[in-house]
Design an enzyme around this catalytic site. Structure first.
Site: not given
Ligand code: 4NP
Length: 161
Positions: A11, A14, A16-18, A128
């Protein structure tokens, strides 16, 4: 003896989703007694959260579903193309970012998580939830759980080919 299948979820951050997808697939593999046949990991296309535990909301939702996420965030590297057999992006932004780094021969390893959903045929992205609520994390968890069931079926049937 079948060869170990190496699966990488990707993702953006790294956190939340993955890592949720990683935890879910690991649990399904364990429930089926297939741990020796799989190596499962996750990473992000950015390194902003490298070394961090997953977001507290992702860990809480996973915990409610009897999954403990212990993963520490890391950034995707070109080396992952050599290390993994299947690379699964959570959304098209992640997909394009990985494809940008791939050699032509490595492109076929890269897939979208939503390819393994038949719930929302027109949707290509796993939402997301980072800037959203805990309820959204629960929704995303359930979607990942659904996709992971199909993904595992696909990985098992492909391993017999
Ligand atoms: P992820 O979510 O891609 O599912 O881990 C996010 C985590 C952090 C950020 C964006 C999305 N960020 O902008 O820091």
């Amino acid at each position: 003896m079948q060869q170990e299948k190496k699966v990488l979820f990707v993702c953006l951050g790294n956190i939340c989703r993955s890592p949720m997808a990683e935890g879910i697939l690991k649990k399904k593999v364990k429930e089926q007694g297939l741990e020796d046949l799989f190596f499962i990991d996750s990473c992000g296309t950015i390194g902003a959260h490298s070394g961090e535990m997953a977001d507290h909301r992702a860990r809480k939702v996973a915990q409610k579903n009897n999954i403990e996420i212990t993963h520490r965030a890391r950034k995707f590297t070109k080396n992952d193309f050599q290390k993994f057999d299947v690379i699964i992006a959570m959304d098209t932004q992640n997909l394009f970012e990985i494809q940008r780094l791939a050699q032509p021969s490595q492109m076929e390893k890269v897939k979208l998580m939503m390819e393994f959903s038949d719930q929302f045929p027109a949707e290509r992205n796993v939402y997301d939830p980072y800037y959203d609520t805990e309820e959204k994390f629960e929704e995303v968890f359930q979607l990942l759980n659904h996709c992971s069931t199909k993904l595992l079926q696909s990985l098992i049937s492909n391993s017999h080919e």
